[in-house]
Design an enzyme around this catalytic site. Sequence first.
Site, PDB file in Angstrom:
ATOM      1  N   GLY A   7      24.738  23.959  17.131  1.00  0.00           N
ATOM      2  CA  GLY A   7      24.130  25.310  15.756  1.00  0.00           C
ATOM      3  C   GLY A   7      24.483  26.410  15.860  1.00  0.00           C
ATOM      4  O   GLY A   7      24.061  27.231  17.333  1.00  0.00           O
ATOM      5  N   GLY A   9      22.920  28.649  13.849  1.00  0.00           N
ATOM      6  CA  GLY A   9      21.981  29.324  13.257  1.00  0.00           C
ATOM      7  C   GLY A   9      22.114  30.727  13.865  1.00  0.00           C
ATOM      8  O   GLY A   9      22.677  31.098  14.400  1.00  0.00           O
ATOM      9  N   LYS A  77      17.633  22.877  15.649  1.00  0.00           N
ATOM     10  CA  LYS A  77      16.209  23.494  15.039  1.00  0.00           C
ATOM     11  C   LYS A  77      15.752  21.778  16.037  1.00  0.00           C
ATOM     12  O   LYS A  77      16.308  20.691  16.363  1.00  0.00           O
ATOM     13  CB  LYS A  77      15.376  22.942  14.537  1.00  0.00           C
ATOM     14  N   ASN A 103      12.686  26.727  20.576  1.00  0.00           N
ATOM     15  CA  ASN A 103      11.042  26.389  20.172  1.00  0.00           C
ATOM     16  C   ASN A 103      10.261  25.376  20.520  1.00  0.00           C
ATOM     17  O   ASN A 103      10.974  24.736  20.543  1.00  0.00           O
ATOM     18  CB  ASN A 103      10.882  26.854  18.527  1.00  0.00           C
ATOM     19  N   ALA A 129      16.218  36.746  15.843  1.00  0.00           N
ATOM     20  CA  ALA A 129      16.706  37.526  15.384  1.00  0.00           C
ATOM     21  C   ALA A 129      16.669  36.140  14.302  1.00  0.00           C
ATOM     22  O   ALA A 129      15.982  35.305  13.796  1.00  0.00           O
ATOM     23  CB  ALA A 129      17.926  36.328  15.769  1.00  0.00           C
ATOM     24  N   LYS A 184       5.507  30.536  25.125  1.00  0.00           N
ATOM     25  CA  LYS A 184       6.134  30.840  23.885  1.00  0.00           C
ATOM     26  C   LYS A 184       5.525  30.015  23.251  1.00  0.00           C
ATOM     27  O   LYS A 184       5.833  30.515  21.217  1.00  0.00           O
ATOM     28  CB  LYS A 184       7.564  30.215  24.137  1.00  0.00           C
ATOM     29  N   ASN A 192       4.843  31.689  13.128  1.00  0.00           N
ATOM     30  CA  ASN A 192       5.241  30.988  12.158  1.00  0.00           C
ATOM     31  C   ASN A 192       4.811  30.729  11.086  1.00  0.00           C
ATOM     32  O   ASN A 192       5.810  30.634  10.263  1.00  0.00           O
ATOM     33  CB  ASN A 192       6.094  30.136  12.969  1.00  0.00           C
ATOM     34  N   SER A 255      11.289  30.906  12.054  1.00  0.00           N
ATOM     35  CA  SER A 255      12.051  29.954  11.643  1.00  0.00           C
ATOM     36  C   SER A 255      11.737  29.337  10.488  1.00  0.00           C
ATOM     37  O   SER A 255      12.605  28.549   9.753  1.00  0.00           O
ATOM     38  CB  SER A 255      12.467  29.843  12.969  1.00  0.00           C
TER      39      SER A 255
END
Length: 303
Positions: A7, A9, A77, A103, A129, A184, A192, A255
Amino acid sequence: MKIALLGAGAMGSLFASFLSACDDVFLIDHRKDKVDKINKCGIELIENTGKIHTYKVPCYLYSEKLPKPDIIFVFVKSIKNLEALENISNLIADETILVSLQNGYGNDKDLEKFQDKSKIVIGSTTHGATQKSYGKIFHAGSGMTYLGQNDFNKESVDVVKDILIKSGLQLEVSYDINKLVIEKLFINIGINAITALLDKENSCIYKNKYAKEMAKNLVYEACDIFNLYGFDFDKEKIFEKVILTSEKTGKNTSSMRADLLKGNESEIDKINKIIVEKAKAKGKKSPYNEAVSLLIKAKEGEI
């Protein structure tokens, strides 16, 4: 040590940048235009101080002939874990260590479908980020990275710990990573979906009194549900961490907001909807988390 990051991203590119200073690192992604851009221009990392660093990290498509890595960091993801790991299953040897700092909740179960528990390391990171464009990453905030050690994976944790510390990251090993992953999760629950629905940066959580109140409702409800499962989360302290995170990463695009802006499916099913499912399993309701889950799904349907 050969390290793959699955990934390319925001977080995959961020950690590839960190790790490339000391190890043989490469990225894997499914988008040819992203792969081509990173191979041509490298990764441009913009710190929140304004400093810019460029890192040359090779990037490959799933379909290419790939080098066999010793460690694979999974940064797709979380809703795409099974699909992405299936695409590179030929790279997962008996000794390959799989690492998730993603996540969401339940990532360990996804990785266990592809590797033995002794070679799986689940963790959490508070680095923030945002991917501004392919290969261009805004590092909104530094933080601590945690790795979970259990009765099976001490040797694997030691290997991952050493390479992360060597790359300059702040790191702690935890014997209760499940609790840290849930904490978290609570932070993602409080930030989010709200930022995605409002289309605002993370700072709106502490600057906007209505957003802040909604975040509090979501987090308090989530803590209450998890506490039904034998935990003892202090919802006031957890919410303080949510506010602190929204301040530290104030300029960050969450995200989930980034997913909706790009027209992608979000991770709502592994964040707020987890609370809905856990509440139902106990015969309870979670109206706040259910409402934002439905609203995010509705917004996805419009894209």
